[in-house]
Design a protein around this motif. Sequence first.
Motif, PDB file in Angstrom:
ATOM      1  N   PRO A   5       0.759  -1.130   0.023  1.00 41.82           N
ATOM      2  CA  PRO A   5       0.096  -0.013  -0.217  1.00 41.82           C
ATOM      3  C   PRO A   5       0.807   1.338  -0.012  1.00 41.82           C
ATOM      4  CG  PRO A   5      -0.954  -1.482   1.812  1.00 41.82           C
ATOM      5  CD  PRO A   5       0.553  -2.113   1.136  1.00 41.82           C
ATOM      6  N   GLU A   6       0.276   2.436  -0.517  1.00 40.34           N
ATOM      7  CA  GLU A   6       1.024   3.537  -0.758  1.00 40.34           C
ATOM      8  C   GLU A   6       0.979   4.369   0.750  1.00 40.34           C
ATOM      9  OE1 GLU A   6       1.022   7.544  -3.317  1.00 40.34           O
ATOM     10  OE2 GLU A   6       0.178   5.889  -4.205  1.00 40.34           O
ATOM     11  N   VAL A   7       1.776   3.816   1.558  1.00 40.57           N
ATOM     12  CA  VAL A   7       1.565   4.706   2.938  1.00 40.57           C
ATOM     13  C   VAL A   7       2.926   5.281   3.326  1.00 40.57           C
ATOM     14  CG1 VAL A   7      -0.311   3.268   3.756  1.00 40.57           C
ATOM     15  CG2 VAL A   7       2.116   2.401   4.047  1.00 40.57           C
ATOM     16  N   MET A   8       3.156   6.174   4.074  1.00 39.78           N
ATOM     17  CA  MET A   8       4.243   6.997   4.596  1.00 39.78           C
ATOM     18  C   MET A   8       4.795   6.414   5.763  1.00 39.78           C
ATOM     19  SD  MET A   8       4.339   9.041   2.102  1.00 39.78           S
ATOM     20  CE  MET A   8       3.379   9.825   0.884  1.00 39.78           C
ATOM     21  N   PRO A   9       6.408   6.638   5.887  1.00 34.07           N
ATOM     22  CA  PRO A   9       7.110   5.960   7.115  1.00 34.07           C
ATOM     23  C   PRO A   9       6.532   6.988   8.282  1.00 34.07           C
ATOM     24  CG  PRO A   9       8.523   6.445   5.218  1.00 34.07           C
ATOM     25  CD  PRO A   9       7.188   6.986   4.663  1.00 34.07           C
ATOM     26  N   VAL A  10       6.737   6.664   9.390  1.00 36.79           N
ATOM     27  CA  VAL A  10       6.245   7.188  10.489  1.00 36.79           C
ATOM     28  C   VAL A  10       7.335   7.136  11.536  1.00 36.79           C
ATOM     29  CG1 VAL A  10       3.767   6.914  10.275  1.00 36.79           C
ATOM     30  CG2 VAL A  10       5.046   5.325  11.589  1.00 36.79           C
ATOM     31  N   GLU A  29      -8.461   9.139   1.500  1.00 35.53           N
ATOM     32  CA  GLU A  29      -8.228   9.428   0.319  1.00 35.53           C
ATOM     33  C   GLU A  29      -8.301   8.403  -0.802  1.00 35.53           C
ATOM     34  OE1 GLU A  29      -4.297  10.647   1.423  1.00 35.53           O
ATOM     35  OE2 GLU A  29      -4.919  12.506   2.525  1.00 35.53           O
ATOM     36  N   GLY A  30      -8.535   7.117  -0.484  1.00 39.91           N
ATOM     37  CA  GLY A  30      -8.729   6.220  -1.639  1.00 39.91           C
ATOM     38  C   GLY A  30      -7.656   5.582  -1.937  1.00 39.91           C
ATOM     39  N   ARG A  31      -6.616   5.658  -1.103  1.00 37.29           N
ATOM     40  CA  ARG A  31      -5.155   5.043  -1.523  1.00 37.29           C
ATOM     41  C   ARG A  31      -4.906   3.755  -1.288  1.00 37.29           C
ATOM     42  NH1 ARG A  31      -1.175   7.495   2.046  1.00 37.29           N
ATOM     43  NH2 ARG A  31      -2.598   8.791   3.149  1.00 37.29           N
ATOM     44  N   ALA A  45       7.459  -2.690   7.508  1.00 37.00           N
ATOM     45  CA  ALA A  45       8.531  -2.327   6.899  1.00 37.00           C
ATOM     46  C   ALA A  45       8.448  -1.179   6.040  1.00 37.00           C
ATOM     47  CB  ALA A  45       8.840  -3.590   5.685  1.00 37.00           C
ATOM     48  N   THR A  46       7.392  -0.949   5.411  1.00 35.88           N
ATOM     49  CA  THR A  46       7.136   0.602   4.711  1.00 35.88           C
ATOM     50  C   THR A  46       7.078   1.749   5.723  1.00 35.88           C
ATOM     51  OG1 THR A  46       5.829  -0.647   3.055  1.00 35.88           O
ATOM     52  CG2 THR A  46       5.530   1.699   3.338  1.00 35.88           C
ATOM     53  N   MET A  47       6.628   1.551   6.764  1.00 33.25           N
ATOM     54  CA  MET A  47       6.435   2.665   7.829  1.00 33.25           C
ATOM     55  C   MET A  47       7.785   2.620   8.700  1.00 33.25           C
ATOM     56  SD  MET A  47       2.543   2.686   9.003  1.00 33.25           S
ATOM     57  CE  MET A  47       1.028   2.697   7.700  1.00 33.25           C
ATOM     58  N   GLY A  48       8.371   1.652   8.780  1.00 31.47           N
ATOM     59  CA  GLY A  48       9.491   1.807   9.397  1.00 31.47           C
ATOM     60  C   GLY A  48       9.488   1.607  11.074  1.00 31.47           C
ATOM     61  N   VAL A  49       8.420   0.683  11.380  1.00 30.10           N
ATOM     62  CA  VAL A  49       8.052   0.369  12.694  1.00 30.10           C
ATOM     63  C   VAL A  49       8.148  -1.119  12.892  1.00 30.10           C
ATOM     64  CG1 VAL A  49       6.815   2.528  12.966  1.00 30.10           C
ATOM     65  CG2 VAL A  49       5.691   0.480  12.108  1.00 30.10           C
ATOM     66  N   SER A  50       7.874  -1.700  14.102  1.00 30.82           N
ATOM     67  CA  SER A  50       7.807  -3.015  14.283  1.00 30.82           C
ATOM     68  C   SER A  50       6.156  -3.205  14.159  1.00 30.82           C
ATOM     69  CB  SER A  50       7.821  -3.185  15.842  1.00 30.82           C
ATOM     70  OG  SER A  50       6.845  -2.564  16.565  1.00 30.82           O
ATOM     71  N   GLU A  51       5.995  -4.632  14.127  1.00 27.28           N
ATOM     72  CA  GLU A  51       4.687  -5.240  13.740  1.00 27.28           C
ATOM     73  C   GLU A  51       3.521  -4.753  14.899  1.00 27.28           C
ATOM     74  OE1 GLU A  51       5.004  -9.034  12.527  1.00 27.28           O
ATOM     75  OE2 GLU A  51       6.518  -8.795  11.013  1.00 27.28           O
ATOM     76  N   THR A  52       3.815  -4.653  16.236  1.00 25.09           N
ATOM     77  CA  THR A  52       2.856  -4.348  17.319  1.00 25.09           C
ATOM     78  C   THR A  52       2.150  -3.216  16.774  1.00 25.09           C
ATOM     79  OG1 THR A  52       4.411  -5.479  18.852  1.00 25.09           O
ATOM     80  CG2 THR A  52       2.515  -4.134  19.625  1.00 25.09           C
ATOM     81  N   PRO A  53       2.694  -1.939  16.581  1.00 27.19           N
ATOM     82  CA  PRO A  53       1.617  -0.767  16.477  1.00 27.19           C
ATOM     83  C   PRO A  53       0.858  -1.237  15.161  1.00 27.19           C
ATOM     84  CG  PRO A  53       3.770  -0.228  15.975  1.00 27.19           C
ATOM     85  CD  PRO A  53       4.010  -1.606  16.617  1.00 27.19           C
ATOM     86  N   ILE A  54       1.158  -1.838  14.156  1.00 38.97           N
ATOM     87  CA  ILE A  54       0.452  -2.027  13.044  1.00 38.97           C
ATOM     88  C   ILE A  54      -0.774  -3.061  13.277  1.00 38.97           C
ATOM     89  CG2 ILE A  54       0.513  -3.153  10.619  1.00 38.97           C
ATOM     90  CD1 ILE A  54       2.213  -0.668  10.853  1.00 38.97           C
ATOM     91  N   ARG A  55      -0.296  -3.851  14.093  1.00 38.78           N
ATOM     92  CA  ARG A  55      -1.523  -4.938  14.556  1.00 38.78           C
ATOM     93  C   ARG A  55      -2.462  -4.089  15.377  1.00 38.78           C
ATOM     94  NH1 ARG A  55       2.883  -8.614  15.466  1.00 38.78           N
ATOM     95  NH2 ARG A  55       3.004 -10.245  13.916  1.00 38.78           N
TER      96      ARG A  55
END
Length: 228
Positions: A5-10, A29-31, A45-55
Amino acid sequence: MAATPEVMPVKRSSLTMRVYAELEAALFEGRLHPGQRLKVRDLAATMGVSETPIREAIMQLARTGAVRIEAARSITVSGLDHDSYLELRTIRLELEGLAAETAAGRIDAAGIAALAEAHERLVAAEAAGDGVEANRANWAFHRGLYAAAGMPQLMAIIDNIWLRNGPVHAFHYPHAPPSYPGRHRHLDILDALRAHDAAASRAALRADLLEGGRDLVEYLRRLGDSAG
């Protein structure tokens, strides 16, 4: 293989909230498009964070109905069929119409200028064939309009609806781009806001939703017919 997905690093502060905000924006925004599969590892990987905050963020979005988590732990962006889209549009006509009507009495010159700039970005993106930027600019216009009403509870309800509605806008380009029988209805909205005409603002917003989404409604109908 699912596209990333087209998302930005945080950055690593308030990670879950920041991840949620970025995914929320991508939905608005329909991205992210209906049926798109989201992989926790790829997002991390795309956002540059661990998997925990993603989950954690995904779980929050699942509670809103914006994403679905299947039994096999597959995560997909929720969509809307033809009838569901029309049902939500009926609700949007009332709620977003109220926001536009109220904004007409409260918005200032700077707010109107920001909306005009967002509309110009939309027009430029459409001319360049950039659907991602066009959807982003369209949401900037609409959210700026509704926020100008100064009604945070109403804004929260509209936001929740757009979490479901926004991904469907990914179908606008190239399948069902917005079209109008006359000039773009955003221009009518801007004129009504400059005149601080509440009734005209509501009417122009309703016309924008109905006319601009006409081809999208037909596209969703065809999708339903082919699926059946």
